[in-house]
Design an enzyme around this catalytic site. Structure first.
Site, PDB file in Angstrom:
ATOM      1  N   CYS A   7      47.325  77.606  25.716  1.00  0.00           N
ATOM      2  CA  CYS A   7      48.390  77.001  24.830  1.00  0.00           C
ATOM      3  C   CYS A   7      48.226  77.829  23.710  1.00  0.00           C
ATOM      4  O   CYS A   7      47.470  78.757  23.274  1.00  0.00           O
ATOM      5  CB  CYS A   7      48.640  75.740  24.698  1.00  0.00           C
ATOM      6  SG  CYS A   7      47.489  74.808  23.815  1.00  0.00           S
ATOM      7  N   ASN A  10      45.364  75.119  21.382  1.00  0.00           N
ATOM      8  CA  ASN A  10      44.132  74.678  22.585  1.00  0.00           C
ATOM      9  C   ASN A  10      43.692  73.177  21.876  1.00  0.00           C
ATOM     10  O   ASN A  10      42.350  73.005  22.054  1.00  0.00           O
ATOM     11  CB  ASN A  10      42.942  75.617  22.515  1.00  0.00           C
ATOM     12  CG  ASN A  10      41.963  75.355  23.575  1.00  0.00           C
ATOM     13  OD1 ASN A  10      40.762  75.566  23.471  1.00  0.00           O
ATOM     14  ND2 ASN A  10      42.501  74.730  24.601  1.00  0.00           N
ATOM     15  N   CYS A  12      46.462  70.461  22.029  1.00  0.00           N
ATOM     16  CA  CYS A  12      47.310  69.417  22.966  1.00  0.00           C
ATOM     17  C   CYS A  12      47.448  69.814  24.271  1.00  0.00           C
ATOM     18  O   CYS A  12      47.082  69.177  25.242  1.00  0.00           O
ATOM     19  CB  CYS A  12      48.828  69.533  22.003  1.00  0.00           C
ATOM     20  SG  CYS A  12      48.694  68.864  20.309  1.00  0.00           S
ATOM     21  N   ARG A  13      48.355  70.893  24.478  1.00  0.00           N
ATOM     22  CA  ARG A  13      48.704  71.104  25.953  1.00  0.00           C
ATOM     23  C   ARG A  13      47.658  71.308  26.941  1.00  0.00           C
ATOM     24  O   ARG A  13      47.475  70.795  28.059  1.00  0.00           O
ATOM     25  CB  ARG A  13      49.937  71.923  25.903  1.00  0.00           C
ATOM     26  CG  ARG A  13      51.188  71.160  25.510  1.00  0.00           C
ATOM     27  CD  ARG A  13      52.286  72.311  24.949  1.00  0.00           C
ATOM     28  NE  ARG A  13      51.748  73.470  24.123  1.00  0.00           N
ATOM     29  CZ  ARG A  13      52.480  74.514  23.720  1.00  0.00           C
ATOM     30  NH1 ARG A  13      53.660  74.662  24.446  1.00  0.00           N
ATOM     31  NH2 ARG A  13      52.033  75.208  22.744  1.00  0.00           N
ATOM     32  N   SER A  14      47.068  72.685  26.590  1.00  0.00           N
ATOM     33  CA  SER A  14      45.916  73.244  27.709  1.00  0.00           C
ATOM     34  C   SER A  14      44.982  72.207  27.837  1.00  0.00           C
ATOM     35  O   SER A  14      44.392  72.151  28.900  1.00  0.00           O
ATOM     36  CB  SER A  14      45.606  74.769  27.129  1.00  0.00           C
ATOM     37  OG  SER A  14      44.952  74.800  25.886  1.00  0.00           O
ATOM     38  N   ASP A 121      55.926  72.005  23.462  1.00  0.00           N
ATOM     39  CA  ASP A 121      54.857  71.694  22.346  1.00  0.00           C
ATOM     40  C   ASP A 121      55.091  70.443  21.840  1.00  0.00           C
ATOM     41  O   ASP A 121      56.005  70.043  20.905  1.00  0.00           O
ATOM     42  CB  ASP A 121      54.919  72.770  21.175  1.00  0.00           C
ATOM     43  CG  ASP A 121      53.815  72.697  20.511  1.00  0.00           C
ATOM     44  OD1 ASP A 121      53.182  71.560  20.467  1.00  0.00           O
ATOM     45  OD2 ASP A 121      53.785  73.531  19.502  1.00  0.00           O
TER      46      ASP A 121
HETATM   47  P1  4NP Z   1      49.067  73.293  21.549  1.00  0.00           P
HETATM   48  O1  4NP Z   1      49.810  72.506  20.259  1.00  0.00           O
HETATM   49  O2  4NP Z   1      49.608  74.563  21.346  1.00  0.00           O
HETATM   50  O3  4NP Z   1      49.531  72.354  22.827  1.00  0.00           O
HETATM   51  O4  4NP Z   1      47.685  72.890  21.313  1.00  0.00           O
HETATM   52  C1  4NP Z   1      49.815  73.077  18.959  1.00  0.00           C
HETATM   53  C2  4NP Z   1      48.756  72.708  18.383  1.00  0.00           C
HETATM   54  C3  4NP Z   1      48.885  73.163  16.843  1.00  0.00           C
HETATM   55  C4  4NP Z   1      49.755  73.947  16.415  1.00  0.00           C
HETATM   56  C5  4NP Z   1      50.722  74.278  17.366  1.00  0.00           C
HETATM   57  C6  4NP Z   1      50.901  73.699  18.368  1.00  0.00           C
HETATM   58  N1  4NP Z   1      49.956  74.329  15.348  1.00  0.00           N
HETATM   59  O5  4NP Z   1      50.916  74.970  14.489  1.00  0.00           O
HETATM   60  O6  4NP Z   1      48.881  74.346  14.398  1.00  0.00           O
END
Ligand code: 4NP
Length: 150
Positions: A7, A10, A12-14, A121
């Site tokens: 993702c 790294n 939340c989703r992955s 997201d």
């Molecule tokens: P992820 O979520 O890609 O599922 O880990 C996010 C975590 C942090 C950010 C964006 C998405 N950020 O912009 O910091």
């Protein structure tokens, strides 16, 4: 077999997908390694987002991953690489050597439930959004079993 989930951050989703798939594989006695990584370096070294960890825990999944960025060696090291959204996929497509491009897939391609074509997201979302990530990951597990004929 080695499987990587990717993702943006790294956190939340992955890492959620990694935890859900690891728990399901363990339940079924499958010898599969799971890891996750981000296309960005924003959160490298951090543990997963507290909200992801809490929602996962409530559904029986432990998240112990520390964030890292995708590296060139990942394309050779993993058998399957699942992107959470189309931006992640574009990043992977751009960096992946041609002979490993067949490994790149969207996680939602494994899903049978209704979905928007990517894992949304949840970072700026609410509890529902974090639970929806887990719903999609659990659904994707069933598709993954079909993919690997197990
Ligand atoms: P992820 O979520 O890609 O599922 O880990 C996010 C975590 C942090 C950010 C964006 C998405 N950020 O912009 O910091």
């Amino acid at each position: 077999m080695k499987v990587l989930f990717v993702c943006l951050g790294n956190i939340c989703r992955s890492p959620t997908a990694e935890s859900v798939f690891r728990a399901k594989a363990q339940e079924s006695g499958f010898d599969i390694e799971f890891d996750s990584a981000g296309t960005s370096h924003y959160h490298c070294g951090e543990s997963s987002d507290m909200r992801s960890m809490e929602h996962a825990k409530a559904r029986g999944y432990a998240m112990t991953h520390f964030a890292r960025q995708v590296i060139a060696a990942d394309f050779a090291n993993f058998d399957y690489i699942f992107a959470m959204d189309l931006k992640n996929m574009a990043h992977l497509q751009m960096h992946c050597p041609d002979d490993h491009k067949h490994k790149l897939k969207m996680l939602t391609d494994l899903c049978s439930m209704k979905h928007p074509g990517f894992v949304p997201d949840p970072y700026y979302g609410n509890g529902y959004d974090f639970d929806y990530v887990i719903d999609l990951c659990e659904d994707a597990w069933d598709g993954f079993r079909t993919l690997i004929n197990k």
